[in-house]
Scaffold this motif. Structure first.
Motif, PDB file in Angstrom:
ATOM      1  N   ARG A 235       0.862  -1.190   0.000  1.00  0.00           N
ATOM      2  CA  ARG A 235       0.000   0.000   0.000  1.00  0.00           C
ATOM      3  C   ARG A 235       0.890   1.229   0.000  1.00  0.00           C
ATOM      4  O   ARG A 235       1.795   1.353   0.831  1.00  0.00           O
ATOM      5  N   LEU A 236       0.650   2.095  -0.951  1.00  0.00           N
ATOM      6  CA  LEU A 236       1.340   3.382  -1.020  1.00  0.00           C
ATOM      7  C   LEU A 236       0.346   4.493  -0.713  1.00  0.00           C
ATOM      8  O   LEU A 236      -0.695   4.608  -1.363  1.00  0.00           O
ATOM      9  N   ASP A 237       0.680   5.294   0.292  1.00  0.00           N
ATOM     10  CA  ASP A 237      -0.147   6.456   0.595  1.00  0.00           C
ATOM     11  C   ASP A 237       0.764   7.588   1.041  1.00  0.00           C
ATOM     12  O   ASP A 237       2.001   7.485   0.935  1.00  0.00           O
ATOM     13  N   GLU A 238       0.178   8.635   1.546  1.00  0.00           N
ATOM     14  CA  GLU A 238       0.975   9.815   1.898  1.00  0.00           C
ATOM     15  C   GLU A 238       1.929   9.547   3.055  1.00  0.00           C
ATOM     16  O   GLU A 238       2.885  10.294   3.259  1.00  0.00           O
ATOM     17  N   ASP A 239       1.700   8.471   3.796  1.00  0.00           N
ATOM     18  CA  ASP A 239       2.589   8.110   4.900  1.00  0.00           C
ATOM     19  C   ASP A 239       3.729   7.203   4.456  1.00  0.00           C
ATOM     20  O   ASP A 239       4.592   6.845   5.261  1.00  0.00           O
ATOM     21  N   GLY A 240       3.724   6.794   3.200  1.00  0.00           N
ATOM     22  CA  GLY A 240       4.792   5.939   2.688  1.00  0.00           C
ATOM     23  C   GLY A 240       4.283   4.581   2.242  1.00  0.00           C
ATOM     24  O   GLY A 240       3.116   4.424   1.881  1.00  0.00           O
ATOM     25  N   ALA A 241       5.160   3.600   2.281  1.00  0.00           N
ATOM     26  CA  ALA A 241       4.840   2.253   1.809  1.00  0.00           C
ATOM     27  C   ALA A 241       4.758   1.284   2.983  1.00  0.00           C
ATOM     28  O   ALA A 241       5.570   1.327   3.903  1.00  0.00           O
ATOM     29  N   THR A 242       3.767   0.406   2.940  1.00  0.00           N
ATOM     30  CA  THR A 242       3.661  -0.687   3.905  1.00  0.00           C
ATOM     31  C   THR A 242       3.463  -1.980   3.129  1.00  0.00           C
ATOM     32  O   THR A 242       2.797  -2.005   2.097  1.00  0.00           O
ATOM     33  N   GLU A 243       4.069  -3.062   3.613  1.00  0.00           N
ATOM     34  CA  GLU A 243       3.994  -4.347   2.935  1.00  0.00           C
ATOM     35  C   GLU A 243       3.393  -5.400   3.861  1.00  0.00           C
ATOM     36  O   GLU A 243       3.738  -5.459   5.044  1.00  0.00           O
ATOM     37  N   GLU A 244       2.539  -6.223   3.297  1.00  0.00           N
ATOM     38  CA  GLU A 244       1.975  -7.373   4.005  1.00  0.00           C
ATOM     39  C   GLU A 244       2.400  -8.636   3.263  1.00  0.00           C
ATOM     40  O   GLU A 244       2.093  -8.815   2.087  1.00  0.00           O
ATOM     41  N   PHE A 245       3.107  -9.515   3.951  1.00  0.00           N
ATOM     42  CA  PHE A 245       3.551 -10.757   3.319  1.00  0.00           C
ATOM     43  C   PHE A 245       2.407 -11.763   3.300  1.00  0.00           C
ATOM     44  O   PHE A 245       1.721 -11.960   4.302  1.00  0.00           O
ATOM     45  N   VAL A 246       2.213 -12.401   2.142  1.00  0.00           N
ATOM     46  CA  VAL A 246       1.184 -13.435   1.983  1.00  0.00           C
ATOM     47  C   VAL A 246       1.835 -14.665   1.367  1.00  0.00           C
ATOM     48  O   VAL A 246       2.477 -14.574   0.309  1.00  0.00           O
ATOM     49  N   GLU A 247       1.687 -15.803   2.014  1.00  0.00           N
ATOM     50  CA  GLU A 247       2.292 -17.028   1.493  1.00  0.00           C
ATOM     51  C   GLU A 247       1.536 -17.526   0.262  1.00  0.00           C
ATOM     52  O   GLU A 247       0.302 -17.523   0.238  1.00  0.00           O
ATOM     53  N   THR A 248       2.301 -17.966  -0.740  1.00  0.00           N
ATOM     54  CA  THR A 248       1.708 -18.518  -1.962  1.00  0.00           C
ATOM     55  C   THR A 248       2.230 -19.914  -2.280  1.00  0.00           C
ATOM     56  O   THR A 248       1.733 -20.553  -3.217  1.00  0.00           O
ATOM     57  N   ALA A 249       3.213 -20.390  -1.557  1.00  0.00           N
ATOM     58  CA  ALA A 249       3.829 -21.683  -1.866  1.00  0.00           C
ATOM     59  C   ALA A 249       2.825 -22.817  -1.734  1.00  0.00           C
ATOM     60  O   ALA A 249       1.975 -22.823  -0.830  1.00  0.00           O
ATOM     61  N   ALA A 250       2.933 -23.784  -2.621  1.00  0.00           N
ATOM     62  CA  ALA A 250       2.088 -24.977  -2.572  1.00  0.00           C
ATOM     63  C   ALA A 250       2.736 -26.069  -1.723  1.00  0.00           C
ATOM     64  O   ALA A 250       2.051 -26.917  -1.152  1.00  0.00           O
ATOM     65  N   VAL A 251       4.062 -26.064  -1.668  1.00  0.00           N
ATOM     66  CA  VAL A 251       4.828 -27.059  -0.911  1.00  0.00           C
ATOM     67  C   VAL A 251       5.914 -26.323  -0.140  1.00  0.00           C
ATOM     68  O   VAL A 251       6.545 -25.407  -0.669  1.00  0.00           O
ATOM     69  N   ARG A 252       6.147 -26.730   1.092  1.00  0.00           N
ATOM     70  CA  ARG A 252       7.224 -26.141   1.882  1.00  0.00           C
ATOM     71  C   ARG A 252       8.416 -27.091   1.950  1.00  0.00           C
ATOM     72  O   ARG A 252       8.295 -28.297   1.748  1.00  0.00           O
ATOM     73  N   TRP A 253       9.567 -26.487   2.287  1.00  0.00           N
ATOM     74  CA  TRP A 253      10.792 -27.247   2.541  1.00  0.00           C
ATOM     75  C   TRP A 253      11.166 -27.068   4.006  1.00  0.00           C
ATOM     76  O   TRP A 253      10.934 -26.008   4.587  1.00  0.00           O
ATOM     77  N   ARG A 254      11.785 -28.088   4.574  1.00  0.00           N
ATOM     78  CA  ARG A 254      12.204 -27.984   5.973  1.00  0.00           C
ATOM     79  C   ARG A 254      13.414 -28.876   6.223  1.00  0.00           C
ATOM     80  O   ARG A 254      13.476 -30.015   5.742  1.00  0.00           O
ATOM     81  N   THR A 255      14.371 -28.352   6.971  1.00  0.00           N
ATOM     82  CA  THR A 255      15.523 -29.131   7.440  1.00  0.00           C
ATOM     83  C   THR A 255      15.493 -29.111   8.957  1.00  0.00           C
ATOM     84  O   THR A 255      15.298 -28.052   9.561  1.00  0.00           O
ATOM     85  N   LEU A 256      15.683 -30.275   9.575  1.00  0.00           N
ATOM     86  CA  LEU A 256      15.587 -30.356  11.032  1.00  0.00           C
ATOM     87  C   LEU A 256      16.638 -31.317  11.570  1.00  0.00           C
ATOM     88  O   LEU A 256      16.839 -32.402  11.017  1.00  0.00           O
ATOM     89  N   GLU A 257      17.287 -30.907  12.645  1.00  0.00           N
ATOM     90  CA  GLU A 257      18.262 -31.761  13.327  1.00  0.00           C
ATOM     91  C   GLU A 257      17.579 -32.480  14.493  1.00  0.00           C
ATOM     92  O   GLU A 257      16.817 -31.870  15.255  1.00  0.00           O
ATOM     93  N   VAL A 258      17.859 -33.761  14.641  1.00  0.00           N
ATOM     94  CA  VAL A 258      17.315 -34.556  15.738  1.00  0.00           C
ATOM     95  C   VAL A 258      18.469 -35.038  16.605  1.00  0.00           C
ATOM     96  O   VAL A 258      19.347 -35.766  16.130  1.00  0.00           O
ATOM     97  N   ASP A 259      18.469 -34.627  17.871  1.00  0.00           N
ATOM     98  CA  ASP A 259      19.524 -35.024  18.810  1.00  0.00           C
ATOM     99  C   ASP A 259      19.236 -36.431  19.314  1.00  0.00           C
ATOM    100  O   ASP A 259      18.187 -36.687  19.917  1.00  0.00           O
ATOM    101  N   THR A 260      20.150 -37.341  19.070  1.00  0.00           N
ATOM    102  CA  THR A 260      19.940 -38.748  19.438  1.00  0.00           C
ATOM    103  C   THR A 260      20.645 -39.141  20.725  1.00  0.00           C
ATOM    104  O   THR A 260      20.624 -40.314  21.103  1.00  0.00           O
ATOM    105  N   SER A 261      21.269 -38.187  21.403  1.00  0.00           N
ATOM    106  CA  SER A 261      22.150 -38.525  22.530  1.00  0.00           C
ATOM    107  C   SER A 261      21.422 -39.191  23.695  1.00  0.00           C
ATOM    108  O   SER A 261      22.033 -39.931  24.467  1.00  0.00           O
ATOM    109  N   LYS A 262      20.113 -38.952  23.849  1.00  0.00           N
ATOM    110  CA  LYS A 262      19.379 -39.532  24.970  1.00  0.00           C
ATOM    111  C   LYS A 262      18.429 -40.645  24.521  1.00  0.00           C
ATOM    112  O   LYS A 262      17.586 -41.098  25.300  1.00  0.00           O
ATOM    113  N   LEU A 263      18.570 -41.065  23.271  1.00  0.00           N
ATOM    114  CA  LEU A 263      17.677 -42.089  22.740  1.00  0.00           C
ATOM    115  C   LEU A 263      18.283 -43.476  22.906  1.00  0.00           C
ATOM    116  O   LEU A 263      19.507 -43.642  22.903  1.00  0.00           O
TER     117      LEU A 263
END
Length: 416
Positions: A235-263
């Motif tokens: 949105r552009l108005d007399e106060d400047g610009a403001t942005e709203e992020f909206v997700e559009t991805a159909a699939v996400r990616w994720r990397t995760l570490e699993v600590d096995t020391s107590k397993l």
């Protein structure tokens, strides 16, 4: 002045291929193949739902200079929907889809403006017979543009609002090709109200004065592009610009570490991996996720994981299980970085071969230069036989730590 609203997207990479993903299930393959096109559909629907004045696409609409026909047809359909809704579309070409690439030359609606590569041009956005904004842009003519294109932008007097669209590396950010390099000062000199940038696949502002923004990619393309991916409603108005992020991805990616020391053993590890998938699913905003899991820590499961076939069987079993959920999770790979369940402090205090090896490894870990030298010397005979020298994915200290673990594991099994 009346406010102006638009959607700022970039780096759609339509019809991108997803190499390097161990996807063998048809459901996963199909979801990945459709994902960039579905992201485009979501951008279009967002424009319509928010009744914006226009859409800007800041480069890399397509994934390659030789566009696929499927991608071009999808964009043609998308822009017709936008045109029918009275929404203009402004596009600059980037390094992946430069002007000298192949195109099927499909007819696009009059509501679409593709900026030329030889100069910056200005287009007006008209609402109710009144000019409400001017949009400036310039495309890439070829893939490797090293010229500072930002220097060619200059706001004309009388523009109610001015938006510049550019595919560029602002500030020469590391990790990204330095195409159309420029500085924030170059952007500021143009006098624009908003810089709609593309090329960097990470969302965020590069500058507040002027607002210079990367929306990131609309669909994550590989495991490095984790989490929500989308575009901005601006949105552009007399106060400047403001942005709203909206997700559009159909699939996400994720990397995760699993600590096995107590397993305890493989059974405990399997339960921990299930719990990790639950956490990923609950934080996925209802989106299917491609996951890479890393196993860390000193664990009693280390010895079993070292046996041939154990890790691949574990991954296959987890995949089959997680595909049954909604949203599904695809375990792309599990990387074993566990270490033997040994008391290193006790071994360091020992006399004999195990203690000597542990103390030597500890000494090398404290001197990165010496560690690199040792690893280089050890690997040199092997690398000299290879036509292509591979790059190490881990540090020299980690190579030494892993080597120590292997030696200690062998020596401990032999009762030394």
């Amino acid at each position: 002045m009346r406010a102006v609203r638009f959607v700022h997207a970039s780096d759609l990479h339509l019809d991108a291929t997803f190499g390097g993903v161990d996807a063998t299930d048809e459901k996963v393959i199909g979801a990945l193949e459709r994902s960039t096109l579905e992201a485009l559909d979501r951008v279009v629907q967002l424009c319509i739902d928010r009744e914006v004045d226009f859409l800007v696409i800041a480069g890399d609409l397509y994934n390659s200079a030789d566009h696929s026909l499927r991608a071009e047809l999808a964009f043609q359909r998308a822009t017709r929907r936008l045109g029918n809704a009275g929404i203009k579309t402004f596009v600059v070409r980037g390094n992946h889809d430069p002007a000298d690439g192949w195109s099927a030359g499909l007819d696009l609606p009059d509501s679409v403006v593709v900026f030329p590569a030889d100069r910056v041009i200005r287009h007006e956005v008209i609402r109710d017979g009144e000019v409400v904004c001017a949009v400036y842009g310039r495309s890439f003519g070829t893939r490797q543009v090293t010229e500072n294109l930002a220097l060619g932008f200059a706001r004309e007097e009388g523009d109610p609002y001015a938006v510049a669209v550019l595919h560029a590396n602002v500030g020469q950010r590391e990790g990204w090709d330095n195409y159309a390099p420029c500085k924030v000062d170059d952007l500021r000199a143009a006098g624009m109200d908003y810089w709609a940038l593309g090329h960097i696949h990470m969302a965020g502002r590069m500058s507040d004065n002027p607002p210079a923004v990367y929306p990131g990619s609309t669909q994550g393309l590989d495991p490095t592009e984790e989490g929500p991916r989308g575009c901005y409603v601006v949105r552009l108005d007399e106060d400047g610009a403001t942005e709203e992020f909206v997700e559009t991805a159909a699939v996400r990616w994720r990397t995760l570490e699993v600590d096995t020391s107590k397993l305890q053993g493989i059974d405990g590890l399997r339960s921990a991996l299930e719990e990790a998938c639950v956490e990923i699913r609950e934080s996925s905003a209802g989106k299917p996720t491609i996951v890479r899991l890393g196993l860390t820590g000193r664990s009693t499961a280390h010895k079993d994981l070292s046996r041939p076939g154990v890790l691949s069987d574990l991954a296959a079993d987890l995949r089959q299980d997680q595909l049954e959920f909604d949203p599904w999770i695809w375990v792309d790979r599990i990387r074993d970085r566990t270490r033997p369940a040994l008391d290193l402090d006790e071994i360091l205090a020992e006399e004999g071969l195990r203690g000597d090896l542990a103390r030597l490894a500890q000494h090398l870990a404290e001197d990165s230069g010496q560690a690199e030298k040792v690893v280089e010397e050890v690997l040199a005979p092997v690398q000299s036989t290879l036509s292509v020298r591979p790059e190490l994915e881990v540090s020299s200290q980690e190579v030494i730590a892993r080597a120590l673990d292997l030696c200690l594991d062998l020596l401990s099994r032999e009762g030394t």
